[in-house]
Design an enzyme around this catalytic site. Structure first.
Site, short mmCIF file in Angstrom:
data_model
loop_
_atom_site.label_atom_id
_atom_site.label_comp_id
_atom_site.label_asym_id
_atom_site.label_seq_id
_atom_site.Cartn_x
_atom_site.Cartn_y
_atom_site.Cartn_z
N ASP A 1 60.10 73.64 18.95
CA ASP A 1 61.10 73.79 20.01
C ASP A 1 62.45 73.35 19.49
OD1 ASP A 1 61.60 70.73 20.89
OD2 ASP A 1 59.48 71.02 20.40
N ASP B 1 65.53 71.01 20.50
CA ASP B 1 65.60 69.85 21.39
C ASP B 1 66.62 70.05 22.51
OD1 ASP B 1 64.07 67.41 21.45
OD2 ASP B 1 65.97 66.33 21.28
#
Length: 272
Positions: A211, A213
């Site tokens: 991912d 952040d």
């Protein structure tokens, strides 16, 4: 349950998805001065080598990052003869340059954790090990070369900041970490690497970006479902890479500085 002698010279510390990658294996309970490890260690064959596997969060992911028995895990592996460790983990990216699915072999670490046991030597005498370069240089070089050989071009450097969790960062925290020039964020890379150095083990991280952040990307922020989904999609590829790295490791590690981390240091406890 196989009847082999349960000894391995290298190990993988990872998620439960790695259970499938060993053959002719057995579970080996190991007692340590620091309590039981996350699970009994699984020892078997991989790429023609004897390899140990330990899921850091436990088979059922019951240990949150700040509750993982890091000291017991590392001690148990050394007790079985392990001297090299590969450590795959999911991380967030603190830069738009590394999107989900990026493989990064970091070369630096920043500790932002609190309250974790960070040493084996906390009584009788202090032991100060060098940690300027927290990861095994030859392990990193082997991992980078194996990844390129497999067609998975890695980012061959980066700084991993380790936070306590289990919550994800606020946007402000994330932006602050990024502003320091740090590139990755995770919850389990420390004190794992430091404890490995205290046992003179070679420790090599394999970080998979799951991912971007919260302070880097627009939207609602990071979710657990997102992290698990991206890591799961890359599990097979990551397992294949671990096998390739293990096959490529030289038999001898005498030239590795990690192997000599304790040279000349009087230890207050006997190592396994």
């Amino acid at each position: 349950m196989c009847e082999m002698t349960a000894i391995a010279d290298m190990a993988d510390i990872g998620g439960s998805g790695f259970y499938e990658f060993l053959t002719d294996c057995e579970e080996v309970p190991v007692e340590t001065p620091f309590g039981p490890p996350s699970e009994p260690v699984l020892v078997g064959e991989l790429a023609g080598r004897r390899v140990a596997f330990l899921p850091r969060h436990g088979r059922d992911h019951r240990f949150p990052p700040h509750k993982i028995p890091y000291r017991a895990n590392l001690w148990a592996l050394r007790a079985l003869g392990v001297r090299r460790i590969l450590a795959p983990s999911a991380v967030g990216s603190l830069t738009a340059a590394y999107g989900p699915g990026t493989l990064v072999i970091p070369d630096q670490l920043v500790d932002r954790t609190t309250g974790r046991h960070q040493t084996f030597y906390d009584q009788d005498a202090a032991v100060h090990v060098g940690f300027a370069d927290p990861y095994c240089p030859s392990g990193r070089a082997t991992a980078i070369a194996a990844a390129r050989e497999s067609g998975w071009e890695p980012a061959d450097s980066g700084t991993l900041v380790v936070i306590d969790g289990p919550r994800f960062s606020t946007r402000a925290e994330s932006r602050w970490y990024s502003a320091q020039g740090w590139t990755l964020i995770g919850m389990t890379g420390h004190p794992e690497a430091a404890l490995a150095r205290e046992l003179a083990l070679c420790y090599t991280p394999l970080t998979l970006v799951t991912d971007t952040d919260a302070g880097v990307a627009e939207g609602e922020g990071v979710t657990q479902a997102e992290v698990f989904e991206v890591f799961g999609k890359n599990m097979s590829r990551l397992r294949d890479l671990v096998a390739a790295i293990i096959a490529a490791f030289p038999a001898d590690r005498e030239d590795d500085p990690c192997a000599h981390a304790l040279d000349g240091i009087p230890l207050p406890i006997a190592l396994p």
